[in-house]
Design an enzyme around this catalytic site. Structure first.
Site, PDB file in Angstrom:
ATOM      1  N   HIS A 198      29.176  46.410  30.891  1.00  0.00           N
ATOM      2  CA  HIS A 198      30.004  45.515  31.713  1.00  0.00           C
ATOM      3  C   HIS A 198      29.477  44.091  31.549  1.00  0.00           C
ATOM      4  O   HIS A 198      28.272  43.864  31.583  1.00  0.00           O
ATOM      5  CB  HIS A 198      29.893  45.944  33.179  1.00  0.00           C
ATOM      6  CG  HIS A 198      30.818  45.228  34.110  1.00  0.00           C
ATOM      7  ND1 HIS A 198      30.610  43.941  34.524  1.00  0.00           N
ATOM      8  CD2 HIS A 198      31.964  45.635  34.701  1.00  0.00           C
ATOM      9  CE1 HIS A 198      31.594  43.582  35.341  1.00  0.00           C
ATOM     10  NE2 HIS A 198      32.427  44.588  35.470  1.00  0.00           N
ATOM     11  N   CYS A 236      35.943  43.467  31.166  1.00  0.00           N
ATOM     12  CA  CYS A 236      36.357  43.137  32.526  1.00  0.00           C
ATOM     13  C   CYS A 236      37.027  41.764  32.497  1.00  0.00           C
ATOM     14  O   CYS A 236      36.364  40.747  32.284  1.00  0.00           O
ATOM     15  CB  CYS A 236      35.145  43.146  33.447  1.00  0.00           C
ATOM     16  SG  CYS A 236      35.555  42.649  35.123  1.00  0.00           S
ATOM     17  N   HIS A 263      38.583  46.874  32.810  1.00  0.00           N
ATOM     18  CA  HIS A 263      38.712  46.491  34.213  1.00  0.00           C
ATOM     19  C   HIS A 263      39.767  45.400  34.229  1.00  0.00           C
ATOM     20  O   HIS A 263      39.536  44.325  33.660  1.00  0.00           O
ATOM     21  CB  HIS A 263      37.401  45.910  34.735  1.00  0.00           C
ATOM     22  CG  HIS A 263      36.353  46.936  35.011  1.00  0.00           C
ATOM     23  ND1 HIS A 263      35.135  46.618  35.552  1.00  0.00           N
ATOM     24  CD2 HIS A 263      36.354  48.279  34.861  1.00  0.00           C
ATOM     25  CE1 HIS A 263      34.421  47.727  35.703  1.00  0.00           C
ATOM     26  NE2 HIS A 263      35.131  48.736  35.287  1.00  0.00           N
ATOM     27  N   ASP A 308      41.045  46.491  38.868  1.00  0.00           N
ATOM     28  CA  ASP A 308      39.783  46.026  39.446  1.00  0.00           C
ATOM     29  C   ASP A 308      40.083  45.364  40.782  1.00  0.00           C
ATOM     30  O   ASP A 308      41.222  45.392  41.251  1.00  0.00           O
ATOM     31  CB  ASP A 308      39.108  45.083  38.442  1.00  0.00           C
ATOM     32  CG  ASP A 308      37.605  45.023  38.633  1.00  0.00           C
ATOM     33  OD1 ASP A 308      37.078  45.707  39.518  1.00  0.00           O
ATOM     34  OD2 ASP A 308      36.949  44.269  37.883  1.00  0.00           O
ATOM     35  N   HIS A 309      39.084  44.779  41.365  1.00  0.00           N
ATOM     36  CA  HIS A 309      39.151  44.210  42.719  1.00  0.00           C
ATOM     37  C   HIS A 309      40.554  43.922  43.236  1.00  0.00           C
ATOM     38  O   HIS A 309      41.357  43.279  42.564  1.00  0.00           O
ATOM     39  CB  HIS A 309      38.403  42.872  42.781  1.00  0.00           C
ATOM     40  CG  HIS A 309      37.011  42.978  42.285  1.00  0.00           C
ATOM     41  ND1 HIS A 309      36.197  41.896  42.137  1.00  0.00           N
ATOM     42  CD2 HIS A 309      36.276  44.049  41.897  1.00  0.00           C
ATOM     43  CE1 HIS A 309      35.033  42.292  41.678  1.00  0.00           C
ATOM     44  NE2 HIS A 309      35.058  43.592  41.524  1.00  0.00           N
ATOM     45  N   TYR A 322      37.394  46.431  47.165  1.00  0.00           N
ATOM     46  CA  TYR A 322      37.695  47.828  46.854  1.00  0.00           C
ATOM     47  C   TYR A 322      38.501  48.542  47.930  1.00  0.00           C
ATOM     48  O   TYR A 322      38.294  49.716  48.199  1.00  0.00           O
ATOM     49  CB  TYR A 322      36.401  48.589  46.527  1.00  0.00           C
ATOM     50  CG  TYR A 322      35.898  48.226  45.155  1.00  0.00           C
ATOM     51  CD1 TYR A 322      36.424  48.829  44.018  1.00  0.00           C
ATOM     52  CD2 TYR A 322      34.939  47.220  44.982  1.00  0.00           C
ATOM     53  CE1 TYR A 322      35.998  48.477  42.755  1.00  0.00           C
ATOM     54  CE2 TYR A 322      34.509  46.851  43.717  1.00  0.00           C
ATOM     55  CZ  TYR A 322      35.045  47.491  42.609  1.00  0.00           C
ATOM     56  OH  TYR A 322      34.640  47.134  41.350  1.00  0.00           O
TER      57      TYR A 322
HETATM   58  C1  DNO Z   1      32.150  44.974  40.570  1.00  0.00           C
HETATM   59  C2  DNO Z   1      31.865  45.851  39.455  1.00  0.00           C
HETATM   60  C3  DNO Z   1      30.432  45.793  39.012  1.00  0.00           C
HETATM   61  C4  DNO Z   1      30.217  46.880  37.975  1.00  0.00           C
HETATM   62  C5  DNO Z   1      28.858  46.926  37.418  1.00  0.00           C
HETATM   63  C6  DNO Z   1      28.827  47.834  36.224  1.00  0.00           C
HETATM   64  O1  DNO Z   1      33.174  45.075  41.129  1.00  0.00           O
HETATM   65  O2  DNO Z   1      32.727  45.603  38.407  1.00  0.00           O
HETATM   66  O3  DNO Z   1      29.596  45.992  40.088  1.00  0.00           O
HETATM   67  O4  DNO Z   1      30.446  48.119  38.557  1.00  0.00           O
HETATM   68  O5  DNO Z   1      28.417  45.672  37.067  1.00  0.00           O
HETATM   69  O6  DNO Z   1      27.543  48.176  35.958  1.00  0.00           O
END
Ligand code: DNO
Length: 346
Positions: A198, A236, A263, A308-309, A322
């Site tokens: 990531h 991401c 992501h 993602d978020h 989340y």
């Molecule tokens: C946040 C996530 C990160 C991710 C880590 C992967 O939302 O994308 O915390 O899980 O960095 O190791």
């Protein structure tokens, strides 16, 4: 492409029965949460997550994250044993049917924001980042806004870590990464696991800490450290996209075959080194989600995607970034994008 959703285990306010009702959802992204970084994950705990997922009609093929302990990143005398433990966890996960492991190599802090409930015009709130605000904070005072932060360090431990990394610097961090990959990638290959690093979030340094997984040049260097397909990326969009110089569409095309996990989310640049998180659609922010999805379809991406978020909407309270509602909207938006592109553009 397989659509997945992050689930933080039994303590997550979002339940598996809710996740399974999101259209197009195939599986969860989860982890064993009650073992400290560096410890061994019991087969029982791993299989328990798998069983809960399967009982809800969901797969468990993606882990996020198996954390890399600071001692490995620092390459100190504890590193060899901890790398061995890491390999053992990879073996156990492969045995349980996990196909992709997301992890990061960020010193001390995982993702970092300066504001957790930034109010938006439509009444939603979301995570936001402003570099000057962050620099004005003192990590030793514990006043950082860190949703992914391990709060268990004492002040002394934290101080020691910050100093150790300042001394280490970027090139030695790269060396320690290479040692880690040379041990882990062959083991992962043997058990059919794709490792997916990531990027650093946000993709720039702070507090004198080296951050290296930040841009195309460094991702290219990373992939060459061990040039195997299963040494790959979690791309991401929100993390890399925080830097407007990062061309995400070009990255998707350039790293064809090496991206195992996407992501996908949008952010809005609000100033230099400043952004806020927004709804997933392209028109909500600064990133071209359509262009990214198109590049993925064009390059025959067949890995995992997760929304993602999300923002907090409709009065939801939950884990920052989340919650259920906005991420579920994100998943269906993304699924629609992919369907449209696959059926018409290809
Ligand atoms: C946040 C996530 C990160 C991710 C880590 C992967 O939302 O994308 O915390 O899980 O960095 O190791």
């Amino acid at each position: 492409m397989k659509m997945t959703f992050r689930w933080y285990g039994e303590s997550d306010p979002v339940t598996l029965s809710q996740i399974r009702q999101i259209p197009t959802m195939t599986g969860i992204v989860s982890a064993v949460y009650d073992v400290k970084p560096g410890g061994l994950w019991s087969e029982e705990s791993i299989n328990n997550i798998k069983k809960q997922a399967n009982d809800n009609g969901l797969e468990f093929e993606v882990v996020e994250s198996v954390p890399v302990p600071e001692d490995i990143k620092l390459g100190n005398e504890k590193a060899p044993q901890l790398i061995e433990n890491y390999c053992e966890n990879v073996r156990r996960l492969g045995k349980a049917g996990v196909k992709c492991i997301c992890y990061n190599f960020m010193p001390v802090f995982d993702w970092l924001r300066s504001e957790l409930e930034h109010q938006q015009a439509d009444g939603a709130n979301a995570l936001a980042y402003d570099h000057n605000t962050v620099l004005a904070m003192d990590p030793l005072k514990g006043d950082l806004a860190l949703p992914g932060w391990d709060a268990s360090y004492t002040k002394e431990e934290l101080k020691g870590l910050l100093l150790a990394y300042q001394e280490l610097g970027e090139e030695k961090l790269w060396n320690n990464m290479q040692t880690f990959l040379e041990a882990v990638i062959p083991v992962a290959k043997e058990v059919g696991v794709n490792m997916a690093i990531h990027p650093d979030d946000p993709p720039w340094g702070m507090f004198g800490l080296p951050r290296i997984i930040t841009n195309k040049k460094n991702l290219t260097r990373f992939l060459k450290l061990v040039d195997e397909t299963n040494n790959g990326l979690t791309l991401c969009t929100g993390s890399l996209g925080a830097n407007p110089d990062n061309d995400l569409i070009d990255m998707v095309r350039s790293f064809e075959g090496r991206i195992h996990f996407m992501h996908m989310r949008n952010i809005k640049h609000t100033g230099p080194l400043q952004f806020e998180e927004v709804g997933h659609p392209t028109e909500c922010g600064s990133l071209d989600l359509y262009g990214i999805a198109k590049a993925l379809v064009d390059t025959n991406f067949d890995g995992y995607v997760r929304p993602d978020h999300g923002r907090m909407i409709w009065g939801e309270k939950g884990r920052y970034g989340y919650g259920l509602f906005d991420r579920a909207l994100g998943a269906t938006y993304l699924a629609g994008l992919f369907e449209g592109i696959e059926k018409t553009v290809k």
